[in-house]
Design a protein around this motif. Structure first.
Motif, PDB file in Angstrom:
ATOM      1  N   ALA A 166      74.812  10.787  42.118  1.00 34.96           N
ATOM      2  CA  ALA A 166      74.523   9.353  42.173  1.00 34.96           C
ATOM      3  C   ALA A 166      73.210   9.015  41.484  1.00 34.96           C
ATOM      4  CB  ALA A 166      74.487   8.879  43.630  1.00 34.96           C
ATOM      5  N   ASP A 167      72.344  10.018  41.290  1.00 34.88           N
ATOM      6  CA  ASP A 167      71.051   9.800  40.656  1.00 34.88           C
ATOM      7  C   ASP A 167      71.037  10.160  39.178  1.00 34.88           C
ATOM      8  OD1 ASP A 167      69.788   8.929  43.034  1.00 34.88           O
ATOM      9  OD2 ASP A 167      69.527  10.998  43.691  1.00 34.88           O
ATOM     10  N   THR A 190      71.509   9.959  35.151  1.00 36.55           N
ATOM     11  CA  THR A 190      71.486   8.944  34.105  1.00 36.55           C
ATOM     12  C   THR A 190      71.796   9.626  32.776  1.00 36.55           C
ATOM     13  OG1 THR A 190      69.720   7.751  35.267  1.00 36.55           O
ATOM     14  CG2 THR A 190      70.123   7.163  32.974  1.00 36.55           C
ATOM     15  N   ASN A 230      72.246  15.450  43.091  1.00 34.53           N
ATOM     16  CA  ASN A 230      73.002  14.319  43.618  1.00 34.53           C
ATOM     17  C   ASN A 230      73.471  13.485  42.430  1.00 34.53           C
ATOM     18  OD1 ASN A 230      74.039  12.055  44.831  1.00 34.53           O
ATOM     19  ND2 ASN A 230      72.220  11.608  46.066  1.00 34.53           N
ATOM     20  N   PRO A 260      75.487   7.731  34.207  1.00 39.26           N
ATOM     21  CA  PRO A 260      76.249   8.073  35.420  1.00 39.26           C
ATOM     22  C   PRO A 260      77.173   9.273  35.209  1.00 39.26           C
ATOM     23  CG  PRO A 260      76.266   5.709  35.031  1.00 39.26           C
ATOM     24  CD  PRO A 260      75.666   6.326  33.807  1.00 39.26           C
ATOM     25  N   TRP A 261      77.329  10.065  36.242  1.00 36.85           N
ATOM     26  CA  TRP A 261      78.158  11.265  36.161  1.00 36.85           C
ATOM     27  C   TRP A 261      79.606  10.913  35.830  1.00 36.85           C
ATOM     28  CZ3 TRP A 261      77.665  15.927  34.877  1.00 36.85           C
ATOM     29  CH2 TRP A 261      78.562  16.919  35.253  1.00 36.85           C
ATOM     30  N   GLU A 262      80.070   9.768  36.313  1.00 34.51           N
ATOM     31  CA  GLU A 262      81.437   9.348  36.004  1.00 34.51           C
ATOM     32  C   GLU A 262      81.617   9.157  34.500  1.00 34.51           C
ATOM     33  OE1 GLU A 262      79.470   7.965  38.194  1.00 34.51           O
ATOM     34  OE2 GLU A 262      80.423   8.378  40.132  1.00 34.51           O
TER      35      GLU A 262
END
Length: 363
Positions: free
Chosen positions: A157-158, A160, A155, A162-164
């Motif tokens: 969103a988890d 670190t 996921n 951030p994936w973005e």
């Protein structure tokens, strides 16, 4: 003070008579972690660790391969954003690259400084990866943490950092390498990057995304140091019955989808459209797969297999499988191997259904 077994309860009790309890606990944990780390890190005996850092640390041969690839591309400086205990940073420094590590946890950053000092040193700064001011011309390496309180996750969103942030780095003009787990979902891989799967000593250990080497897929097999890449004109493999020989491809080759490139000039085929066992009509010597001679093909039936094991007095039984829901250890116990003989059973889906293939590993 020298302890023959530093991890024993008695050792802890003796050490606490001379040193504070917290210091003893830390020292004993380091002994334990160093022993665990020896299997994957060459300098483990001299390194410092956190448990999470050891779990995430790259095996030394893989880190060395990545550092060599960066150096060969002309990189002279690399920023390891989220460097953890510094296992990859150590390989970068050992390859002659200038290294700057960035780590959010101050205690972990101090451990990374110590570990980098073992290979000549480097700069480790405390901070968040996304806040680092990376100079123009420097490469970036990222190994996003994917752990939650429930274990590893895909996921995004988890992640670190951030994936973005990670994908923005891959889309940038600088040279970027991103380490991920080998099971990375294909839909997470951005377009325009190379997805490279790496195996080491038979274990598929990671996928690495590279943004400055073109698109496609690559499989790297260590310690052999050999690679396969996406061909200009891929070929499609047929599905046919079991032949005289069977190939079990390396996991990195499977993940990269390069089965047909194991032996481009050979007549290879799949035993099942969805399972990565290959058939061949001649022995194939390749670092990308293990080749077996097919000796018998049996029904995949416990009673049939138990009779076969008993009649041939098989005491040492290797069981390999793909695509079938079976626990090899439980099956081995149910077959009750006993005797002087040895054999390998490969459980596979075929055009004729599930079969147990008696195979001989070719040297």
């Amino acid at each position: 003070m020298t302890e023959p077994d530093p991890t024993s309860l008695a050792a802890g009790e003796r050490l606490r008579r001379s040193f504070p309890a917290d210091d003893v606990a830390w020292a004993l944990s380091q002994v334990s972690l160093r022993r665990q780390g020896a299997a994957k890190l060459e300098r483990a005996a001299d390194m410092l660790f956190t448990r999470a850092g050891l779990e995430q640390a790259t095996r030394t041969p893989v880190a060395r391969w990545r550092a060599a690839r960066l150096a060969a591309a002309g990189v002279t400086e690399v920023w390891d954003l989220g460097c953890g205990i510094g296992a990859d940073a150590m390989a970068f420094a050992a390859a002659g690259l200038r290294v700057v590590g960035v780590e959010a946890d101050e205690a972990t950053a101090e451990i990374a400084r110590h570990n980098l000092s073992l290979v000549g040193g480097g700069d480790v700064r405390v901070g968040y990866a996304e806040d680092a001011e990376v100079p123009a011309g420097a490469a970036v390496f990222l190994d996003p943490a994917r752990r939650t309180g429930r274990g590893r996750t895909w996921n995004v969103a988890d992640f670190t950092p951030p994936w973005e942030f990670v994908t923005a780095q891959l889309a940038s003009d600088r040279f970027v390498a991103v380490k991920l787990g080998p099971g990375v979902p294909r839909e997470l891989i951005p377009g325009g990057v190379e997805a490279c799967w790496v195996s080491e000593s038979g274990d598929t250990v990671e996928a690495c995304l590279w943004n400055a080497v073109g698109a496609g897929t690559r499989a790297v097999v260590l310690p052999a140091g050999v690679e396969l890449t996406t061909p200009a004109v891929p070929r499609t493999l047929d599905v046919r019955p079991v032949g005289e020989f069977l190939l079990e491809p390396d996991g990195a080759v499977i993940r990269a989808g390069l089965l047909a490139e194991i032996a481009p000039e050979a007549d290879l085929w799949l035993l099942d459209a969805h399972t990565a066992y290959l058939g061949a009509d001649r022995p194939i010597a390749t670092p990308y797969a293990t080749c077996f001679g097919v000796r018998e093909v049996l029904d995949y039936d416990v009673r049939v297999l138990r009779t076969w094991v008993r009649e041939r007095r098989i005491g040492t039984l290797e069981i390999k499988k793909r695509g079938l829901d079976v626990d090899p250890a439980q099956l081995r116990a149910s077959l009750k191997p006993k005797g002087p003989g040895a054999a390998t059973l490969i459980l596979a889906r075929t055009l004729d259904g599930a079969r147990a293939i008696v195979a001989e590993r070719l040297r």
